[in-house]
Scaffold this active site. Structure first.
Site, PDB file in Angstrom:
ATOM      1  N   TRP A 137       0.837  -1.206   0.000  1.00  0.00           N
ATOM      2  CA  TRP A 137       0.000   0.000   0.000  1.00  0.00           C
ATOM      3  C   TRP A 137       0.867   1.249   0.000  1.00  0.00           C
ATOM      4  O   TRP A 137       0.583   2.213  -0.701  1.00  0.00           O
ATOM      5  CB  TRP A 137      -0.995  -0.014   1.151  1.00  0.00           C
ATOM      6  CG  TRP A 137      -2.021  -1.085   0.955  1.00  0.00           C
ATOM      7  CD1 TRP A 137      -2.241  -2.174   1.757  1.00  0.00           C
ATOM      8  CD2 TRP A 137      -2.937  -1.227  -0.143  1.00  0.00           C
ATOM      9  NE1 TRP A 137      -3.244  -2.962   1.228  1.00  0.00           N
ATOM     10  CE2 TRP A 137      -3.687  -2.410   0.075  1.00  0.00           C
ATOM     11  CE3 TRP A 137      -3.202  -0.464  -1.284  1.00  0.00           C
ATOM     12  CZ2 TRP A 137      -4.685  -2.841  -0.818  1.00  0.00           C
ATOM     13  CZ3 TRP A 137      -4.194  -0.907  -2.174  1.00  0.00           C
ATOM     14  CH2 TRP A 137      -4.914  -2.077  -1.933  1.00  0.00           C
ATOM     15  N   ASP A 161      -2.292   6.785   5.909  1.00  0.00           N
ATOM     16  CA  ASP A 161      -3.301   5.913   5.301  1.00  0.00           C
ATOM     17  C   ASP A 161      -3.743   4.911   6.365  1.00  0.00           C
ATOM     18  O   ASP A 161      -3.102   3.900   6.584  1.00  0.00           O
ATOM     19  CB  ASP A 161      -2.687   5.199   4.088  1.00  0.00           C
ATOM     20  CG  ASP A 161      -3.627   4.134   3.511  1.00  0.00           C
ATOM     21  OD1 ASP A 161      -4.767   4.005   4.000  1.00  0.00           O
ATOM     22  OD2 ASP A 161      -3.202   3.445   2.560  1.00  0.00           O
ATOM     23  N   LYS A 163     -12.840  -1.739   5.454  1.00  0.00           N
ATOM     24  CA  LYS A 163     -12.168  -2.592   6.434  1.00  0.00           C
ATOM     25  C   LYS A 163     -12.761  -2.382   7.826  1.00  0.00           C
ATOM     26  O   LYS A 163     -13.311  -3.295   8.409  1.00  0.00           O
ATOM     27  CB  LYS A 163     -10.669  -2.314   6.456  1.00  0.00           C
ATOM     28  CG  LYS A 163      -9.899  -3.062   5.373  1.00  0.00           C
ATOM     29  CD  LYS A 163      -9.481  -2.199   4.243  1.00  0.00           C
ATOM     30  CE  LYS A 163      -8.873  -3.010   3.111  1.00  0.00           C
ATOM     31  NZ  LYS A 163      -7.994  -2.197   2.289  1.00  0.00           N
TER      32      LYS A 163
HETATM   33  C1  LIG Z   1      -7.413  -1.670   1.287  1.00  0.00           C
HETATM   34  C2  LIG Z   1      -6.376  -0.621   1.411  1.00  0.00           C
HETATM   35  C3  LIG Z   1      -6.218   0.387   0.457  1.00  0.00           C
HETATM   36  C4  LIG Z   1      -7.043   0.441  -0.808  1.00  0.00           C
HETATM   37  O1  LIG Z   1      -8.310   0.852  -0.548  1.00  0.00           O
HETATM   38  P1  LIG Z   1      -9.357   1.094  -1.745  1.00  0.00           P
HETATM   39  O2  LIG Z   1     -10.521   1.651  -0.998  1.00  0.00           O
HETATM   40  O3  LIG Z   1      -9.616  -0.231  -2.374  1.00  0.00           O
HETATM   41  O4  LIG Z   1      -8.762   2.052  -2.695  1.00  0.00           O
HETATM   42  C5  LIG Z   1      -5.254   1.340   0.662  1.00  0.00           C
HETATM   43  N1  LIG Z   1      -4.474   1.327   1.751  1.00  0.00           N
HETATM   44  C6  LIG Z   1      -4.589   0.372   2.695  1.00  0.00           C
HETATM   45  C7  LIG Z   1      -3.694   0.419   3.905  1.00  0.00           C
HETATM   46  C8  LIG Z   1      -5.538  -0.621   2.567  1.00  0.00           C
HETATM   47  O5  LIG Z   1      -5.660  -1.575   3.497  1.00  0.00           O
END
Ligand SMILES: *Cc1c(COP(=O)(O)O)cnc(C)c1O
Length: 359
Positions: A102, A171, A195
């Site tokens: 990521w 993030d 998530k």
């Molecule tokens: C799942 C995830 C993403 C991507 O998220 P999307 O909503 O599919 O763009 C980005 N960063 C992390 C840490 C993630 O777990």
């Protein structure tokens, strides 16, 4: 029958939330249609939108000088939005910590618009740890400093918050709402909802208001935090159902005792699984003990030839979605807020039995 779901995302949602959504699906608040079928600017929906924001503010104790944004395009859109929104005030250099897939995606996007200084990386040991706090030298003129507090795929969670000069960007897609966070240490926090918040299709952004005037002039309208803030995240039609459902999750979280309760529970759940992994001669964790994720627990079998059998039998036992990410193999159990302690107890019991029969 609902089973125990360890999916990394879109992930398990609280059962009471799904039941409420089911109950009011056809006739929401007695208005004769569903929440999906009304204007986002209607008085009824405005209450939903504002209440969700207020509940999130309460849960994370978000200070007054931060705007809460409900955004589209997932966390991935924010990989681009971060440089677009912050490279317009002079410096087009940003510091990034590289801790896995990521982080890398965020880095690749930022490189399209400016200079990325990768100040620390855990690539040397296959992204199995979080670099130490003294491992880097900040760029003197960085527009911001970006990191990924929890790498969802590698299962690596930072045990500390970086202290840096530039605005700190995080993030938090796979860790938000799992513990209290000192929001005032951050310039911008973002998280895809699927998530630890709600269904996919919406992302949450929390931005310090002095950062709203640093955008590159060519920024696409749909990525502008300033426009989102000014329009209360309704510059264009938001994903109303995802916003509504996220709001129900916030209410549920409050009823559970908020992020303090989630922090305690997450330590209990992940601790149970890690203790078992460390005791086992058959299963093991590839992640450094100091930075093992409370949310995503990757593990491997001593004999990878048994992976298929493990997954098949787990599914038969009502334990879903334990397959590791396609890029790393092995297994991964995601233990987000909506995954109950009983799920982890059932998983550990199953693994102990599997080990006895196959180890
Ligand atoms: C799942 C995830 C993403 C991507 O998220 P999307 O909503 O599919 O763009 C980005 N960063 C992390 C840490 C993630 O777990």
């Amino acid at each position: 029958m609902r089973k125990f779901n360890f999916c990394a995302g879109p992930a398990a949602l609280p059962e009471p939330v799904l039941r409420q959504a089911q109950e009011e699906l056809l006739d929401w608040q007695g208005i004769g249609c569903s929440v999906m079928e009304v204007s986002h600017r209607s008085p009824e929906y405005t209450v939903v939108a504002e209440q969700a924001e207020q509940d999130l503010r309460d849960l994370l104790s978000i200070p007054e000088n931060y705007k809460v944004l409900f955004l589209q395009g997932g966390a991935t859109a924010q990989f681009s939005a971060v440089p677009w929104n912050l490279f317009g005030a002079g410096s087009k250099t940003a510091d990034y910590i590289h801790t896995g897939q990521w982080a890398e995606k965020a880095i690749v996007e930022a490189r399209r618009y400016g200079n990325v200084n990768v100040v620390a990386s855990s690539e040397d040991r296959n992204f199995s740890y979080a670099p130490a706090a003294d491992a880097w030298e900040e760029s003197p003129d960085a527009a911001y400093f970006h990191y990924t507090p929890n790498e969802t795929i590698g299962g690596v969670e930072f045990p500390y918050i970086p202290e840096v000069k530039a605005p700190l960007i995080a993030d938090m897609s796979s860790t938000i709402l799992s513990q209290p966070i000192p929001v005032e240490k951050f310039g911008f926090i973002y998280a895809g909802a699927q998530k630890n918040i709600g269904p996919s299709g919406i992302a949450v952004g929390i931005v310090r208001d002095d950062l709203l005037d640093r955008a590159m002039p060519e920024i696409p309208r749909s990525l502008s935090w300033k426009i989102a803030a000014e329009g209360h995240s309704m510059d264009n039609t938001p994903p109303t159902f995802a916003w509504y459902l996220s709001g129900l999750v916030f209410k549920w979280l409050k009823a559970q005792g908020g992020v303090d309760a989630m922090a305690e529970l997450s330590l209990k759940k992940s601790g149970l699984l890690y203790e078992f992994l460390d005791r086992s001669d058959f299963f093991s964790s590839p992640v450094d003990v100091s930075c093992r994720s409370r949310m995503n627990v990757p593990f491997v079998l001593a004999d990878a030839a048994l992976d298929k059998k493990f997954l098949l039998e787990a599914e038969e036992a009502g334990l879903l979605n334990l397959k590791g990410h396609r890029s790393v193999g092995g297994m991964r159990a995601s233990l987000y807020n909506a995954v109950p302690l009983e799920a982890v107890e059932a998983l550990v019991a199953f693994m102990a039995d599997f080990e006895q029969r196959n180890g």
